[in-house]
Enzyme design. Sequence first.
Site, PDB file in Angstrom:
ATOM      1  N   HIS A 292       0.841  -1.182   0.000  1.00 24.76           N
ATOM      2  CA  HIS A 292       0.000   0.000   0.000  1.00 24.76           C
ATOM      3  C   HIS A 292       0.886   1.245   0.000  1.00 24.76           C
ATOM      4  CE1 HIS A 292      -3.997  -1.857   1.629  1.00 24.76           C
ATOM      5  NE2 HIS A 292      -3.411  -2.634   0.720  1.00 24.76           N
TER       6      HIS A 292
ATOM      7  N   GLU B 133       0.945   3.938   1.781  1.00 27.42           N
ATOM      8  CA  GLU B 133       1.451   4.380   3.080  1.00 27.42           C
ATOM      9  C   GLU B 133       2.621   3.522   3.555  1.00 27.42           C
ATOM     10  OE1 GLU B 133      -3.146   4.840   3.476  1.00 27.42           O
ATOM     11  OE2 GLU B 133      -1.713   3.630   2.329  1.00 27.42           O
TER      12      GLU B 133
END
Length: 217
Positions: A79, A81
């Site tokens: 992901h 992040e």
Amino acid sequence: MSRQLFNTAPDWLEAQLTEPLPGMHTDEQRMRWLIALARKNVERQTGGPFAAAIFDMNSGKLISAGVNRVEPLNASIAHAEMLAITGAQQVLGSFNLAADGLPACELLTSSEPCAMCFGALPWSGIRRLVCGARAEDAERIGFDEGPKHPDWIGELERRSIAVQRDVCREQAVAVLNDYVASGCTIYNGGKGAELGSVHIKSERSAASEMRPDKALE
């Protein structure tokens, strides 16, 4: 066996990060830049409609950036992040971004963190989180955001991580809507794959008709 575990950025992002960056002195300027990365990630077919970056809170200097790479890398943890946090830790030479001698770090993300990314935040060392779209915006188009703590903002603030939501939310939602309307994959894993597939056809139809202001009602 490859040792390039975290060298995951698409070529276009690596090239873009070598160029002079636009002025990014406010949350809105930084978020608009991130949303543009998320949109380019979709247009280049190099991942999902999400982007994130770590900045020095005091100077505004970019430390690292990441885009969602789940499908291209066959990695459920890839992901935006997670990749931005890991990139910053490697750049700064510490697994703890709050270590002595390091700049105070903030994470900006084009959409609120899912359950997995939320779990990584307290151990990352960031001091501040800034979000564009909300979790319900991603869930509306079929993504499974996971069982996140109902008071997730309070939990982060109790760990001295400030939270700012809804920065350029409308623009971030537009990228999500365009992603699903174009027929791209809603890549949920495990039970989430079943949950996402149940609604995806109707969500795509709704997203194609949904104006950004309607998405925020």
